[in-house]
Design an enzyme around this catalytic site. Structure first.
Site, short mmCIF file in Angstrom:
data_model
loop_
_atom_site.label_atom_id
_atom_site.label_comp_id
_atom_site.label_asym_id
_atom_site.label_seq_id
_atom_site.Cartn_x
_atom_site.Cartn_y
_atom_site.Cartn_z
N GLU A 50 0.84 -1.20 0.00
CA GLU A 50 0.00 0.00 0.00
C GLU A 50 0.88 1.25 0.00
OE1 GLU A 50 -2.73 0.18 3.35
OE2 GLU A 50 -3.94 1.68 2.30
N ASN A 189 -12.64 -1.41 -0.55
CA ASN A 189 -11.88 -1.88 0.61
C ASN A 189 -12.55 -1.37 1.88
OD1 ASN A 189 -9.25 -2.73 2.06
ND2 ASN A 189 -9.51 -0.61 2.69
N GLU A 190 -12.83 -2.27 2.79
CA GLU A 190 -13.42 -1.90 4.08
C GLU A 190 -14.48 -0.80 3.88
OE1 GLU A 190 -10.36 -1.25 7.08
OE2 GLU A 190 -9.62 -3.29 6.82
N TYR A 263 -6.35 -8.80 11.74
CA TYR A 263 -5.01 -8.47 12.25
C TYR A 263 -4.81 -9.09 13.62
CZ TYR A 263 -4.22 -5.23 8.43
OH TYR A 263 -4.02 -4.70 7.18
N GLU A 318 -6.11 -9.03 3.95
CA GLU A 318 -5.24 -8.29 4.87
C GLU A 318 -5.15 -9.13 6.13
OE1 GLU A 318 -5.96 -4.11 5.69
OE2 GLU A 318 -6.55 -3.76 3.61
N GLN A 367 2.15 -5.95 5.66
CA GLN A 367 2.30 -5.64 4.25
C GLN A 367 3.70 -6.07 3.79
OE1 GLN A 367 1.14 -1.65 3.26
NE2 GLN A 367 -0.85 -1.81 4.29
O1 AHR Z 1 -3.02 -2.21 6.34
C1 AHR Z 1 -3.31 -0.97 6.91
C2 AHR Z 1 -4.78 -0.60 6.79
O2 AHR Z 1 -5.53 -1.50 7.55
C3 AHR Z 1 -5.39 -0.68 5.42
O3 AHR Z 1 -5.19 0.46 4.67
C4 AHR Z 1 -6.84 -0.86 5.72
O4 AHR Z 1 -7.53 -1.55 4.72
C5 AHR Z 1 -6.85 -1.59 7.04
O5 AHR Z 1 -7.73 -1.02 7.93
#
Ligand code: AHR
Length: 513
Positions: A50, A189-190, A263, A318, A367
């Site tokens: 990103e 995205n989201e 995450y 992600e 990432q």
């Molecule tokens: O990876 C960092 C951020 O986390 C991304 O931009 C977003 O999609 C997520 O909330």
């Protein structure tokens, strides 16, 4: 337990070696190659790059005039390292960034910066060059949040059409006559948050329009896998709306996957230290792969209601550790160090995907470089490979291999009041017929011995690599790049059994010959 009463028995008990405590006993594993599971899609080893922090600028792009060795502005050292990972796809340009990205500012001779942090010198043509240099497929996430279907459609025309289209001609004028291939297309995205704070039904209507109007013009890759936005955490509304709509779709639109983000944080907001942490914080973070497994199960169950044949994949596009930023760094850059804990987290997460190979057919670690749980860290001309990189490298044989179920009793490992499975293991057969086994010893204090019964596999030996470290918090730095580095490991197979002992907090991948 029967009491020892005689003096002889007591004497015998005193002189015999102490029986192994269950926690130290060999883990009895049974591998049955006659019951293959689903293919572990190579796309679960995908990456995410990103425009954030120094993920792109400094990490990939240094510019053609840089003294750092580069090819057309792209770092040679980074490309060399990534090629070895056989990265199947890279998701770009975001993340949240994608829903504010204006692709036109990043093409042609006149780039239009958005301040110093985003000079737009790395745009579509540079990303496609990078993808070609590392040998990966492009996963383009279009701007559904703040742009239009027409704009996104024109971006695809720029990328994939031949020069007899106006935008294909513009790309040719910019130095790239051959159309690019776009393998995967992210439709937002989201969108429940940074992608536009849309309700689920509003998003689904937008997603349908984007799915319908966006085409690949490249006959060499006419179809793109379309990925719709999925749930926010454990919420169900997006999953229900997307899948319900998909079930009653018309000829005019379709999707191939629904996205899920997870995450490992040990609790939101991200707060866990990236270095110098103790065994408790090691264990706390490693609870999260189990939480991800639970999330995949609940979301898959909703998908099963509408799609029992599992035509729509779950794309965990992600995932990874999100820790407190490295002290002294810009918090917005999401820079964090990468330790042996990340290596173990990677193996456990990849194992979760392998066990869900029938539904999870795509995943992208967040990432790739310098941001969150990165493969590679750079600082000007310096580059270091992280423990996470090494696990991705060791797992390459699992790309497109067929899952082989294993049975074993993992037991438990408890530290500081946190209980985890003591070990984990997965196996698969590659396209050439070779069987691979990956074992993770989660226990940070004790080695683990695995005794693997190999039903249906003829093998005399196993060889591969093991990744361990002096401490769970050990890291690689520019000055000490090999503190955490894989070492060769091999073992004989005797009587149809493979027996190996591995270090505490280690990841091992072995191929059977
Ligand atoms: O990876 C960092 C951020 O986390 C991304 O931009 C977003 O999609 C997520 O909330």
């Amino acid at each position: 337990m029967r009491l020892l009463t005689s003096a002889a028995a007591i004497a015998a008990a005193l002189t015999l070696p102490v029986a192994a405590h269950a926690a130290d006993a060999p883990v009895q594993v049974t591998l049955d190659a006659s019951k293959p599971g689903a293919v572990i899609d190579r796309h679960v080893f995908g990456q995410f790059a990103e425009h954030l922090g120094s993920g792109i600028y400094g990490g990939i792009w240094v510019g053609k005039e840089s003294t750092i060795p580069n090819t057309r502005g792209i770092r040679n050292d980074v490309v060399g390292a990534l090629k070895a990972l056989k990265v199947p796809n890279v998701r770009w340009p975001g993340g949240c960034f994608a829903d504010q990205y204006n692709w036109r500012r990043g093409v042609g001779p006149e780039r239009k910066p958005i301040g110093a942090g985003e000079p737009n010198t790395f745009g579509t043509d540079e990303f496609m060059d990078f993808a070609q240099q590392i040998g990966t497929e492009a996963y383009i996430s279009v701007n559904l949040g703040s742009s239009t279907a027409q704009d996104a459609s024109e971006w695809l025309e720029y990328m994939t059409a031949s020069a007899d289209h106006a935008l294909g001609a513009e790309r040719a004028k910019n130095g790239h006559p051959e159309p690019y291939k776009v393998a995967i297309l992210g439709l937002g995205n989201e969108s429940w948050d940074c992608g536009g704070a849309m309700s689920a039904d509003f998003y689904v209507n937008e997603m349908k329009r984007f799915s319908h109007f966006l085409h690949s013009y490249n006959p060499a890759q006419p179809t793109m896998k379309r990925v719709a936005v999925g749930p926010s955490g454990g919420a169900e509304n997006y999953t229900e709306e997307v899948m319900k709509a998909w079930k009653s779709r018309s000829w005019s639109w379709d999707i191939d996957a629904m996205s899920l983000h997870f995450y490992a944080t040990g609790g939101w907001p991200p707060h866990m230290a990236d270095t110098g942490f103790d065994e408790k914080d090691y264990a706390v973070l490693l609870k999260d792969p189990t939480a991800m497994d639970d999330l995949i199960k609940t979301q898959s169950a909703i998908m099963d209601k509408y799609d029992p044949e599992k035509k729509v994949a779950l794309a965990v596009d992600e995932w990874g550790a999100w820790l407190a930023p490295t002290p002294g760094s810009n918090p917005g850059a999401l820079a964090q160090q990468n330790s042996q804990r990340d290596a173990v987290l990677t193996a456990l997460s990849l194992n979760v995907f392998a066990r869900h190979a029938d539904r999870v057919r795509m995943a992208n670690i967040a990432q790739m470089i310098n941001v969150l749980q990165a493969m590679i860290l750079t600082d000007k001309d310096k580059m270091v490979l992280t423990p996470t990189y090494h696990v991705f490298h060791m797992y390459v044989p699992f790309q497109d291999a067929t899952f082989i179920p294993l049975t074993f009793d993992a037991g438990t490992y408890t530290t500081n009041g946190v209980t985890l499975p003591r070990v984990d293991a997965v196996a698969a057969k590659d396209k050439a017929g070779k069987v691979w086994i990956a074992v993770t010893n989660i226990d940070a204090k004790s080695p683990a011995t695995f005794s693997v019964s190999l039903a249906g596999v003829k093998a005399a030996k196993a060889s591969g690599q093991t990744l361990s470290a002096p401490k769970v918090s050990s890291i690689n730095t520019f000055d000490a790049p090999n503190t955490v580095a894989p070492k060769a490991l091999s073992a004989k197979v005797a009587g149809g059994k493979l027996t190996i002992t591995v270090a505490p907090a280690s990841v091992t991948v072995l191929g059977l010959d």
